[in-house]
Write an enzyme that holds these catalytic residues in place. Structure first.
Site, PDB file in Angstrom:
ATOM      1  N   ARG A 101       0.792  -1.230   0.000  1.00 18.33           N
ATOM      2  CA  ARG A 101       0.000   0.000   0.000  1.00 18.33           C
ATOM      3  C   ARG A 101       0.826   1.283   0.000  1.00 18.33           C
ATOM      4  NH1 ARG A 101      -5.050  -1.670   4.051  1.00 18.33           N
ATOM      5  NH2 ARG A 101      -5.428  -3.708   3.116  1.00 18.33           N
ATOM      6  N   GLY A 125      -1.899 -12.763 -15.741  1.00 21.16           N
ATOM      7  CA  GLY A 125      -3.270 -12.961 -15.313  1.00 21.16           C
ATOM      8  C   GLY A 125      -3.916 -14.109 -16.071  1.00 21.16           C
ATOM      9  N   GLU A 182      -0.502 -21.157 -20.779  1.00 17.42           N
ATOM     10  CA  GLU A 182      -0.402 -21.655 -19.390  1.00 17.42           C
ATOM     11  C   GLU A 182      -1.688 -22.387 -19.018  1.00 17.42           C
ATOM     12  OE1 GLU A 182      -0.199 -18.572 -16.431  1.00 17.42           O
ATOM     13  OE2 GLU A 182       0.505 -19.957 -14.898  1.00 17.42           O
TER      14      GLU A 182
HETATM   15  O1  LIG Z   1      -4.696  -5.336 -10.158  1.00 14.46           O
HETATM   16  C1  LIG Z   1      -5.881  -5.427 -10.530  1.00 14.46           C
HETATM   17  O2  LIG Z   1      -6.730  -4.566 -10.279  1.00 14.46           O
HETATM   18  C2  LIG Z   1      -6.325  -6.645 -11.310  1.00 14.46           C
HETATM   19  C3  LIG Z   1      -7.620  -6.730 -11.799  1.00 14.46           C
HETATM   20  C4  LIG Z   1      -7.986  -7.870 -12.496  1.00 14.46           C
HETATM   21  C5  LIG Z   1      -7.094  -8.917 -12.709  1.00 14.46           C
HETATM   22  C6  LIG Z   1      -5.806  -8.788 -12.223  1.00 14.46           C
HETATM   23  C7  LIG Z   1      -4.869  -9.900 -12.440  1.00 14.46           C
HETATM   24  O3  LIG Z   1      -5.178 -10.878 -13.092  1.00 14.46           O
HETATM   25  C8  LIG Z   1      -3.521  -9.817 -11.845  1.00 14.46           C
HETATM   26  C9  LIG Z   1      -2.767 -11.109 -12.129  1.00 14.46           C
HETATM   27  C10 LIG Z   1      -1.359 -10.968 -11.679  1.00 14.46           C
HETATM   28  O4  LIG Z   1      -0.853 -12.259 -11.488  1.00 14.46           O
HETATM   29  C11 LIG Z   1       0.509 -12.209 -11.858  1.00 14.46           C
HETATM   30  N1  LIG Z   1       0.935 -13.594 -12.015  1.00 14.46           N
HETATM   31  C12 LIG Z   1       1.757 -14.206 -11.147  1.00 14.46           C
HETATM   32  N2  LIG Z   1       1.972 -15.454 -11.526  1.00 14.46           N
HETATM   33  C13 LIG Z   1       1.275 -15.640 -12.677  1.00 14.46           C
HETATM   34  C14 LIG Z   1       1.134 -16.771 -13.541  1.00 14.46           C
HETATM   35  O5  LIG Z   1       1.710 -17.850 -13.371  1.00 14.46           O
HETATM   36  N3  LIG Z   1       0.332 -16.587 -14.604  1.00 14.46           N
HETATM   37  C15 LIG Z   1      -0.294 -15.419 -14.857  1.00 14.46           C
HETATM   38  N4  LIG Z   1      -0.187 -14.320 -14.060  1.00 14.46           N
HETATM   39  C16 LIG Z   1       0.596 -14.459 -12.989  1.00 14.46           C
HETATM   40  C17 LIG Z   1       0.513 -11.339 -13.076  1.00 14.46           C
HETATM   41  O6  LIG Z   1       1.788 -10.753 -13.297  1.00 14.46           O
HETATM   42  C18 LIG Z   1      -0.491 -10.282 -12.706  1.00 14.46           C
HETATM   43  O7  LIG Z   1       0.106  -9.191 -12.070  1.00 14.46           O
HETATM   44  C19 LIG Z   1      -5.400  -7.661 -11.531  1.00 14.46           C
END
Ligand SMILES: O=C(O)c1cccc(C(=O)CC[C@H]2O[C@@H](n3cnc4c(=O)[nH]cnc43)[C@H](O)[C@@H]2O)c1
Ligand SMILES: [Zn+2]
Length: 353
Positions: A82, A183, A213
């Site tokens: 935060r 994501g 993935e």
């Molecule tokens: O931050 C937001 O407001 C938000 C709103 C809707 C969806 C999202 C995300 O989907 C963030 C996903 C986040 O996950 C990270 N990540 C980490 N490991 C993986 C993986 O193996 N495959 C896909 N994504 C991954 C990615 O970098 C995103 O930051 C956020």
């Protein structure tokens, strides 16, 4: 977090070899690398959070039923970050953990949209990650570079914000080298992000989207043709398309393989069913990565032990894997030569001991 998925099959000697092997990591997430100590410390600062404050309770909290559940838990940890100081602390501690595993170089995937939309000032965010990067290099000797990724499910608003932060010369951090897309993949087709990747590539950034993935080979094809991917995050489903495997091999497009991640998010059922061996047999360049190590109960050393078992590697084979990652990284040539020299010197000394 599933119990530390230490590969029980790796020999004690190989584990010792891996522990000292200089390495590079190309697919590891910023927030996803927050250690249980950091997560519990941040959760204690924010009692309104549903994230457990007890590191032991995190084990169950980090056990996922499917990929959507993983994203839900991931975002609850994002909510703990935060302030710019939270960002700096997290980044510096992630670098410490990487250095402990002899990681000389890492491309850390950061999702700035997720932090700026939650109120962290964009300039302060950039200053925090750059301050941590420079401190980590000076104090740990670990070189960090950034990949800014679009959280695809957040749509084109997040794509616009991410590419603006990545290409505005007043904001773009010195350590930024690549541009990604993370994501959920289901319901998030890759072609819509072409304009944003075009702008990032025009600004000199390398394209490294996640693809294949949790969806099929077409997502990987789309990442290659529409997003001009130089590397593919995961690319797991590529094994289902022999023409895609041949294309990846012919054009030397590496897959950033994260074996335990694929098991923890249920993208692959068991490690023995992981397609990494098919990739290697098809001549595809693979690198070994931990993705979100504390969340998946693993670390990079363990991922190398898993790869050794699945690919039947000895010390030289593991050293080659480590050099693959250096070769296909976006580090400068002199930096690459230095790390590869360290890998060769270490391996020779190990085999002569
Ligand atoms: O931050 C937001 O407001 C938000 C709103 C809707 C969806 C999202 C995300 O989907 C963030 C996903 C986040 O996950 C990270 N990540 C980490 N490991 C993986 C993986 O193996 N495959 C896909 N994504 C991954 C990615 O970098 C995103 O930051 C956020
Ligand atoms: Zn990832």
């Amino acid at each position: 977090m599933t119990e530390h998925l230490v590969d029980p099959h790796a020999s004690r000697d190989l584990k010792a070899f891996i522990a000292g092997l200089p390495k590079a990591e190309l697919h590891v997430h910023h927030v996803g690398s927050a250690s249980p100590r950091i997560v519990s410390e941040l959760a204690a600062r924010h009692p309104d959070s549903r994230v457990p404050t007890d590191p032991a309770a995190l084990v169950d909290y980090f056990t996922f039923t499917d990929f959507a559940h993983f994203i839900e838990v991931y975002l609850s940890v994002v909510d703990l970050i935060r302030t710019p100081e939270d960002v700096r602390l997290l980044t510096y501690e992630v670098a410490r953990d990487l250095a402990r595993q002899q990681v000389r170089y890492a491309e850390l995937t950061i999702t700035p949209f997720s932090s700026t939309r939650r109120g962290i000032d964009e300039r302060a965010f950039m200053d925090a990650i750059e301050d941590a990067r420079k401190s980590a290099e000076a104090e740990f000797g670990t070189v960090l570079r950034w990949c800014f990724d679009i959280p695809g499910e957040a749509g084109l608003e997040s794509a616009e914000e991410t590419v603006r932060l990545a290409t505005d010369d007043r904001l773009r951090p010195e350590g930024l080298v690549s541009f990604g897309l993370g994501g959920p993949e289901v319901g998030v087709p890759r072609p819509q992000f072409k304009p944003y990747f075009d702008r990032a590539i025009a600004a000199g950034l390398h394209s490294v989207p996640h693809a294949g993935e949790t969806t099929g080979p077409q997502t990987v094809w789309d990442a290659l043709t529409h997003l001009r991917a130089e590397r593919i995050g995961h690319g797991t489903s590529s094994a289902r398309d022999p023409k895609l495997l041949a294309h990846l091999a012919e054009h030397r497009i590496p897959l950033e393989v994260c074996p335990t991640s694929n098991i923890a998010t249920r993208a692959v059922t068991t490690l023995d069913e992981h397609p990494i061996k098919e990739f290697v047999q098809a001549g595809v360049i693979v690198t070994i990565n931990s993705d979100d190590p504390p969340m998946f109960g693993t670390d990079l050393d363990n991922e190398y032990a898993v790869a050794a078992r699945l690919l039947g590697l000895d010390e030289r084979g593991l050293a080659d894997l480590a050099k693959n990652a250096v070769d296909v990284s976006f580090l400068d040539p002199a930096g690459k030569a230095g790390i590869k020299g360290e890998i060769d010197t270490y391996t020779a000394a190990w085999l002569d001991r």
